[in-house]
Design a protein around this motif. Structure first.
Motif, PDB file in Angstrom:
ATOM      1  N   GLU A   4       4.284   5.378  11.597  1.00 55.21           N
ATOM      2  CA  GLU A   4       4.139   6.264  12.752  1.00 55.21           C
ATOM      3  C   GLU A   4       4.478   5.522  14.044  1.00 55.21           C
ATOM      4  O   GLU A   4       4.473   4.300  14.094  1.00 55.21           O
ATOM      5  CB  GLU A   4       2.701   6.771  12.838  1.00 55.21           C
ATOM      6  CG  GLU A   4       2.220   7.517  11.603  1.00 55.21           C
ATOM      7  CD  GLU A   4       2.735   8.941  11.499  1.00 55.21           C
ATOM      8  OE1 GLU A   4       3.379   9.431  12.447  1.00 55.21           O
ATOM      9  OE2 GLU A   4       2.487   9.564  10.462  1.00 55.21           O
ATOM     10  N   HIS A   5       4.730   6.286  15.071  1.00 57.42           N
ATOM     11  CA  HIS A   5       4.942   5.760  16.426  1.00 57.42           C
ATOM     12  C   HIS A   5       6.137   4.826  16.518  1.00 57.42           C
ATOM     13  O   HIS A   5       6.088   3.809  17.196  1.00 57.42           O
ATOM     14  CB  HIS A   5       3.681   5.083  16.963  1.00 57.42           C
ATOM     15  CG  HIS A   5       2.450   5.911  16.787  1.00 57.42           C
ATOM     16  ND1 HIS A   5       2.268   7.116  17.430  1.00 57.42           N
ATOM     17  CD2 HIS A   5       1.363   5.728  16.009  1.00 57.42           C
ATOM     18  CE1 HIS A   5       1.109   7.636  17.062  1.00 57.42           C
ATOM     19  NE2 HIS A   5       0.545   6.815  16.200  1.00 57.42           N
ATOM     20  N   THR A   6       7.199   5.163  15.804  1.00 53.21           N
ATOM     21  CA  THR A   6       8.445   4.427  15.966  1.00 53.21           C
ATOM     22  C   THR A   6       9.374   5.283  16.809  1.00 53.21           C
ATOM     23  O   THR A   6       9.275   6.511  16.802  1.00 53.21           O
ATOM     24  CB  THR A   6       9.116   4.115  14.615  1.00 53.21           C
ATOM     25  OG1 THR A   6       9.439   5.347  13.968  1.00 53.21           O
ATOM     26  CG2 THR A   6       8.215   3.279  13.722  1.00 53.21           C
ATOM     27  N   GLU A   7      10.236   4.647  17.536  1.00 58.68           N
ATOM     28  CA  GLU A   7      11.159   5.377  18.403  1.00 58.68           C
ATOM     29  C   GLU A   7      12.240   6.109  17.609  1.00 58.68           C
ATOM     30  O   GLU A   7      12.853   7.048  18.112  1.00 58.68           O
ATOM     31  CB  GLU A   7      11.820   4.393  19.375  1.00 58.68           C
ATOM     32  CG  GLU A   7      10.843   3.721  20.318  1.00 58.68           C
ATOM     33  CD  GLU A   7      10.305   4.666  21.369  1.00 58.68           C
ATOM     34  OE1 GLU A   7      11.050   5.536  21.831  1.00 58.68           O
ATOM     35  OE2 GLU A   7       9.121   4.512  21.732  1.00 58.68           O
ATOM     36  N   GLN A   9      12.101   8.011  14.903  1.00 57.59           N
ATOM     37  CA  GLN A   9      11.836   9.372  14.433  1.00 57.59           C
ATOM     38  C   GLN A   9      12.193  10.376  15.519  1.00 57.59           C
ATOM     39  O   GLN A   9      12.063  10.101  16.698  1.00 57.59           O
ATOM     40  CB  GLN A   9      10.392   9.532  13.975  1.00 57.59           C
ATOM     41  CG  GLN A   9       9.370   9.425  15.061  1.00 57.59           C
ATOM     42  CD  GLN A   9       7.986   9.186  14.510  1.00 57.59           C
ATOM     43  OE1 GLN A   9       7.784   8.309  13.695  1.00 57.59           O
ATOM     44  NE2 GLN A   9       7.040   9.967  14.976  1.00 57.59           N
ATOM     45  N   THR A  77       9.976  10.607  10.182  1.00 60.65           N
ATOM     46  CA  THR A  77       9.140   9.416  10.245  1.00 60.65           C
ATOM     47  C   THR A  77       9.509   8.468   9.098  1.00 60.65           C
ATOM     48  O   THR A  77       9.521   8.883   7.932  1.00 60.65           O
ATOM     49  CB  THR A  77       7.648   9.799  10.133  1.00 60.65           C
ATOM     50  OG1 THR A  77       7.339  10.721  11.177  1.00 60.65           O
ATOM     51  CG2 THR A  77       6.756   8.579  10.234  1.00 60.65           C
ATOM     52  N   ARG A 106       9.148  -2.825  11.098  1.00 62.26           N
ATOM     53  CA  ARG A 106       9.147  -2.323  12.475  1.00 62.26           C
ATOM     54  C   ARG A 106      10.226  -2.999  13.321  1.00 62.26           C
ATOM     55  O   ARG A 106      10.846  -2.353  14.168  1.00 62.26           O
ATOM     56  CB  ARG A 106       7.764  -2.486  13.103  1.00 62.26           C
ATOM     57  CG  ARG A 106       6.755  -1.522  12.511  1.00 62.26           C
ATOM     58  CD  ARG A 106       5.410  -1.589  13.211  1.00 62.26           C
ATOM     59  NE  ARG A 106       4.431  -0.780  12.532  1.00 62.26           N
ATOM     60  CZ  ARG A 106       4.317   0.545  12.651  1.00 62.26           C
ATOM     61  NH1 ARG A 106       5.133   1.196  13.433  1.00 62.26           N
ATOM     62  NH2 ARG A 106       3.380   1.199  11.993  1.00 62.26           N
TER      63      ARG A 106
END
Length: 125
Positions: A4-7, A9, A77, A106
């Protein structure tokens, strides 16, 4: 496990430059597509014997047809999974994936995201 919270997606890009960028970063498409979806996998070897991790980035065609090579893809995601012989790769949240593997995944995603954004800005000019 979902990363989650990756640029990366929700990024939207034409299929051909997307595939070029993903392959340049070690991902393989390897025929894992259908008319509406694409899936890119990156193999991450572990220092432990007989353990392999996979970083998966999937997307779906917002317009066009993947089979024709002319589609606009929206990325989902990313997933990080571990290969369990002989069953295959498991991507569930219950998988115990070491922090160093998560950090490596990441970093790869950040690098891909920077290249995708660079391509998008060049395309806009």
């Amino acid at each position: 496990m979902k990363l989650e919270h990756t640029e990366i997606q929700d990024t939207v890009l034409d299929l051909q430059p997307l595939t070029y960028i993903m392959e340049r970063n070690g991902f393989v498409l390897a025929g894992q597509w259908d008319y509406e979806r694409v899936t890119y996998d990156l193999k991450i070897n572990a220092p432990e014997k007989n353990i392999t991790y996979y970083l998966r980035v999937s997307g779906y065609a917002q317009e066009g047809d993947v089979d024709s090579g002319k589609a606009v893809i929206k990325l989902l995601t990313p997933l990080l999974g571990v290969h369990h012989y002989p069953h295959g790769v498991e991507y569930g949240e219950e998988q115990d994936i070491p922090n160093n593997i998560q950090e490596k995944a990441r970093r790869v995603l950040k690098n891909v995201d920077e290249q995708l954004k660079q391509f998008q800005s060049e395309e806009a000019n």
